[in-house]
Scaffold this motif. Sequence first.
Motif, PDB file in Angstrom:
ATOM      1  N   VAL A  44       0.841  -1.210   0.000  1.00  8.65           N
ATOM      2  CA  VAL A  44       0.000   0.000   0.000  1.00  8.65           C
ATOM      3  C   VAL A  44       0.872   1.253   0.000  1.00  8.65           C
ATOM      4  CG1 VAL A  44      -1.686   1.321   1.328  1.00  8.65           C
ATOM      5  CG2 VAL A  44      -1.946  -1.164   1.094  1.00  8.65           C
ATOM      6  N   ILE A  45       1.921   1.238   0.811  1.00 11.03           N
ATOM      7  CA  ILE A  45       2.826   2.399   0.869  1.00 11.03           C
ATOM      8  C   ILE A  45       3.476   2.632  -0.496  1.00 11.03           C
ATOM      9  CG2 ILE A  45       4.980   3.253   1.873  1.00 11.03           C
ATOM     10  CD1 ILE A  45       4.179   1.798   4.467  1.00 11.03           C
ATOM     11  N   LEU A  46       3.945   1.556  -1.126  1.00 14.01           N
ATOM     12  CA  LEU A  46       4.561   1.692  -2.446  1.00 14.01           C
ATOM     13  C   LEU A  46       3.576   2.246  -3.466  1.00 14.01           C
ATOM     14  CD1 LEU A  46       6.828  -1.478  -2.857  1.00 14.01           C
ATOM     15  CD2 LEU A  46       7.548   0.903  -2.824  1.00 14.01           C
ATOM     16  N   LEU A  47       2.317   1.789  -3.400  1.00 13.20           N
ATOM     17  CA  LEU A  47       1.308   2.290  -4.337  1.00 13.20           C
ATOM     18  C   LEU A  47       1.081   3.785  -4.151  1.00 13.20           C
ATOM     19  CD1 LEU A  47      -1.344  -0.603  -4.239  1.00 13.20           C
ATOM     20  CD2 LEU A  47       0.005   0.120  -6.211  1.00 13.20           C
ATOM     21  N   VAL A  48       0.995   4.204  -2.907  1.00 17.89           N
ATOM     22  CA  VAL A  48       0.788   5.642  -2.629  1.00 17.89           C
ATOM     23  C   VAL A  48       1.977   6.459  -3.121  1.00 17.89           C
ATOM     24  CG1 VAL A  48       0.525   7.353  -0.798  1.00 17.89           C
ATOM     25  CG2 VAL A  48      -0.752   5.196  -0.686  1.00 17.89           C
ATOM     26  N   VAL A  49       3.197   5.967  -2.834  1.00 19.60           N
ATOM     27  CA  VAL A  49       4.401   6.685  -3.268  1.00 19.60           C
ATOM     28  C   VAL A  49       4.459   6.737  -4.791  1.00 19.60           C
ATOM     29  CG1 VAL A  49       6.927   6.610  -3.316  1.00 19.60           C
ATOM     30  CG2 VAL A  49       5.697   6.138  -1.188  1.00 19.60           C
ATOM     31  N   THR A  50       4.119   5.615  -5.448  1.00 23.04           N
ATOM     32  CA  THR A  50       4.149   5.574  -6.916  1.00 23.04           C
ATOM     33  C   THR A  50       3.200   6.595  -7.514  1.00 23.04           C
ATOM     34  OG1 THR A  50       4.706   3.232  -6.888  1.00 23.04           O
ATOM     35  CG2 THR A  50       3.801   4.101  -8.937  1.00 23.04           C
ATOM     36  N   MET A  51       1.965   6.645  -6.995  1.00 19.06           N
ATOM     37  CA  MET A  51       0.982   7.597  -7.526  1.00 19.06           C
ATOM     38  C   MET A  51       1.435   9.033  -7.293  1.00 19.06           C
ATOM     39  SD  MET A  51      -2.758   5.866  -6.781  1.00 19.06           S
ATOM     40  CE  MET A  51      -2.476   5.611  -5.023  1.00 19.06           C
ATOM     41  N   GLY A  52       2.029   9.280  -6.119  1.00 13.15           N
ATOM     42  CA  GLY A  52       2.504  10.634  -5.838  1.00 13.15           C
ATOM     43  C   GLY A  52       3.627  11.051  -6.769  1.00 13.15           C
ATOM     44  N   LEU A  53       4.583  10.163  -6.989  1.00 11.85           N
ATOM     45  CA  LEU A  53       5.704  10.487  -7.873  1.00 11.85           C
ATOM     46  C   LEU A  53       5.241  10.608  -9.323  1.00 11.85           C
ATOM     47  CD1 LEU A  53       8.480   8.155  -6.374  1.00 11.85           C
ATOM     48  CD2 LEU A  53       8.270  10.633  -6.128  1.00 11.85           C
ATOM     49  N   ALA A  54       4.284   9.744  -9.709  1.00 10.65           N
ATOM     50  CA  ALA A  54       3.766   9.845 -11.079  1.00 10.65           C
ATOM     51  C   ALA A  54       3.032  11.163 -11.285  1.00 10.65           C
ATOM     52  CB  ALA A  54       2.834   8.655 -11.361  1.00 10.65           C
ATOM     53  N   TRP A  55       2.266  11.596 -10.250  1.00 12.35           N
ATOM     54  CA  TRP A  55       1.547  12.871 -10.353  1.00 12.35           C
ATOM     55  C   TRP A  55       2.531  14.023 -10.489  1.00 12.35           C
ATOM     56  CZ3 TRP A  55      -3.408  14.198 -10.958  1.00 12.35           C
ATOM     57  CH2 TRP A  55      -3.766  15.532 -10.725  1.00 12.35           C
ATOM     58  N   ALA A  56       3.676  13.906  -9.812  1.00 10.84           N
ATOM     59  CA  ALA A  56       4.685  14.953  -9.888  1.00 10.84           C
ATOM     60  C   ALA A  56       5.597  14.780 -11.102  1.00 10.84           C
ATOM     61  CB  ALA A  56       5.531  14.936  -8.615  1.00 10.84           C
ATOM     62  N   ARG A  57       5.353  13.731 -11.889  1.00  8.77           N
ATOM     63  CA  ARG A  57       6.149  13.423 -13.082  1.00  8.77           C
ATOM     64  C   ARG A  57       7.633  13.301 -12.746  1.00  8.77           C
ATOM     65  NH1 ARG A  57       3.437  15.750 -18.535  1.00  8.77           N
ATOM     66  NH2 ARG A  57       1.256  15.468 -17.917  1.00  8.77           N
ATOM     67  N   TYR A  58       7.887  12.660 -11.640  1.00  8.04           N
ATOM     68  CA  TYR A  58       9.264  12.435 -11.210  1.00  8.04           C
ATOM     69  C   TYR A  58       9.770  11.148 -11.845  1.00  8.04           C
ATOM     70  CZ  TYR A  58      13.261  12.414  -8.015  1.00  8.04           C
ATOM     71  OH  TYR A  58      14.524  12.431  -7.490  1.00  8.04           O
ATOM     72  N   ARG A  59      10.994  11.171 -12.382  1.00 11.87           N
ATOM     73  CA  ARG A  59      11.504  10.018 -13.127  1.00 11.87           C
ATOM     74  C   ARG A  59      11.641   8.771 -12.247  1.00 11.87           C
ATOM     75  NH1 ARG A  59      13.823  11.134 -18.091  1.00 11.87           N
ATOM     76  NH2 ARG A  59      15.178   9.310 -17.907  1.00 11.87           N
ATOM     77  N   LEU A  60      11.864   8.957 -10.962  1.00 10.21           N
ATOM     78  CA  LEU A  60      12.011   7.816 -10.061  1.00 10.21           C
ATOM     79  C   LEU A  60      10.712   7.010  -9.936  1.00 10.21           C
ATOM     80  CD1 LEU A  60      14.059   6.463  -8.149  1.00 10.21           C
ATOM     81  CD2 LEU A  60      13.182   7.926  -6.305  1.00 10.21           C
ATOM     82  N   ALA A  61       9.619   7.590 -10.421  1.00  8.88           N
ATOM     83  CA  ALA A  61       8.331   6.887 -10.342  1.00  8.88           C
ATOM     84  C   ALA A  61       8.385   5.533 -11.041  1.00  8.88           C
ATOM     85  CB  ALA A  61       7.224   7.750 -10.954  1.00  8.88           C
TER      86      ALA A  61
END
Length: 832
Positions: A44-61
């Motif tokens: 769940v934590i990874l999913l939340v972090v992934t969505m947040g980074l994707a929303w910010a268009r961060y390459r680490l996503a």
Amino acid sequence: MFKEGQSPKILVNMVLALYILGIILGRQVDYQPETFGLWCGGLVILLVVTMGLAWARYRLAWVIMGMTVLLVGMLRFSAVMNIDQQDIGQWVDKDITLMGELAASPVLRVDDQGKNHIKYTVQCNRLILSGQELDTHGKIILYARDNSYDEHKGLFQGTEAVEEQYGRSGDIIRASGRLMRLHDYQNPGRMDMVMANRSQGIHGQMSAAKYSIELMAQDKDLMTRWAEQIRHLYKLQMDRVMPKEDSAAIFAMLFGGYGGIKPELLEAFTVTGLIHILSVSGSHITLMAGTANVIGRALGLSGGLTSVLATIIIGLYSLLAGGTTPVLRSAIMGVLTIMALTMGREKDARHLLSITALGILLIWPLSLYDISFQLSFGATAGLLYLSPAIGGLLRKYLWIYVADSLGVTLGAQLAVLPLLAWYFNVISLSSLLANLVVAPVVEIIIVIGLLAGVLVGVVPVVGQFVFIAASLLLGIAYELSRLIAKLPGSQVYLPTFGVIVWGIYYGGLFLLTLSRDRRSAYWRALTGLWHRIVHNDLERRLVYTGMAAAVIVCLLLHCLRPNEMQVHFIDVGQGDAALVVTPHGHAFMIDTGGTRQGGYDIGSRVDVPYLLHYGIRKLDFIMLTHAHDDHAQGVGGIVDKLPVGAIMIGHEGREAYMKTFGGTHQALKREPMVVLKEGAEMTLDGVRIQVLYAPAENLIGGNTGNEFSNLIRVSYGQQSFLFTGDLAKEHEQILCKGGTALHSTVLKVGHHGSNTSSSEEFLRAVNPQWSVISVGYGNSFGHPKPEILARIHNCTNSRLLRTDKHGAIVFTTDGEQLRVNTQVVYDKENGG
């Protein structure tokens, strides 16, 4: 990484690859119920972090997304492996009475003695344990014999056919016995039947006790009853107008199965690579889709209507074929692919293939370990990615029909070549010719066979005539496949691929699928990277020198590697089989395993695949401790497949051994048999082979057959292996009193751990460092006996290994040091 919207096909393929890797890694993790929630929390934590980074268009996503997919695969595997408290698998190793329904029609096998063996798949509903009735669910495999049925209850009162006395899908069954966990021969390169069964919700197996089975016919749901009635009608009409062997073969082509087919046809189809025709798979679904496409074109239907027609035909056929999980997987894949192709979206078919595979593995993650899924997905990928490229190349040199046909066959086979090497170690070159000549005939048989069943209901005479035509075509297909199978080089040995070779191979296939422009672009990128790393001639020379030095060092290390002997204890169930490989590659076996009923050929189906997996293509000789089935029956299957220099036997007489081998193996008549003599000794590549004991007569009375067990020791340097067969305690005492030097590094424990062997005096005289028990899981003899395990522990300092728990056991020695590897890591007992 990828920009938004760029190359969705590559993205899907990467997600699929990571999810598959997660399933594989999930099998290596020992999940505890109390920690499973923590893993889910991490997801769940990874999913939340992934969505947040994707929303910010961060390459680490992309990296975090990959880790998320990996964890999803691991947890999905864990979820299906962890059964709940009411699942039937919770009661393994318990004596129970179960009640349930037949999830599929029973499979009947007749052994060499003419006795029936029946295999059921039972959907369990209730069970009785220690007098208490409990609710349950899940499936098991139930094995039965003719004496398993309660003759006082009667079988199927009111059923209309004698051949249906063992039940049909949906009927109610009650049986008693000891529930066992799923188990199979645990040797490298084998199909993972445990996982294949678990992928279908099967969590246990049981042999029915005598007179414990009660059967009762039950009204089934409309669709199931309709499908069974149609299959019954097909079989009934075919039996009326054609020989039973032809009827069985055509019925198998239509709906799957091997029962009643003459062995010659099975062998011819196996050699020519057409054996898949006898089990409903992706090829059948493809044929149904192709037939729908032909009908659609003939009627002038649009691509959309043609895909609808194909979906209807595939759906009806899947229902007729039993609607099993493998059939449904193939049907889903086939429907989505044909929708893309008929609508002129060939490139989308590749996209859909990956999405379909991902969806199937999300629903049935254990399908990854099912060979039918592996070959079906691999072959379909080959058809979509490789066949167009290969066909385009061949069209420059061959007639278009031949080029396209070869392109299809080569594309499918090249895509699954490493799998064929891993599971079978054989590739059929004759399959290219068979697919050009025989496969079209077989496809016609399937199409007109299905058509005949429809016509029988409308115009019976015409339908029967079409069935007769199908029978005549089967004769043609059989003769053609038999002739092709006899061609030189029809089967070619294929060594097992290592991980590095797998990578290189599929890398080469990937380049083949690329267009010339894309390959040029990749080459320019690689050369550009090379020039950025190497700036001048001096650096280039240094790099080349380093690479050459690395190759030379690897070659020197390979050449200077110490000569080693290997001793393999093969898992053949309740039997003995060992393989010895000398330092220079000579090989021989001591015992071969076998089954008492003779219905399962251990030699050809377990021993030979094991030998081929390790690159053993011939045996210098086979040494047999005695003539019992579980030690010697596998010889027949081995000599049929591989050259054997000689067969070395005990003193029971040639006739006793020939009876054990079976009279159907013509190769046995050409193999020399040598009677082992006590005191005989030979050396092969520095490996010393001694016959320490070979009784020429029954010295102690009794008539079990174990009285003639030979005692064989194999030594290399300071390491030695003692093979006891089923040597009895009385013979052990003769050896100890006679002062025979018995000390050995590894002891093959006598008679599978029975209390008729392994006396204290004998164990102390051998004093092994390792003790190996070759024994079958859940055997009816209760081997190994607890008192023998305790005696080994008390009388020796040896570590204990068992084939029922560790699978195949391989010892490797250079004469001084000794290493051991097992197929299954199991260290809960004895530090194994």
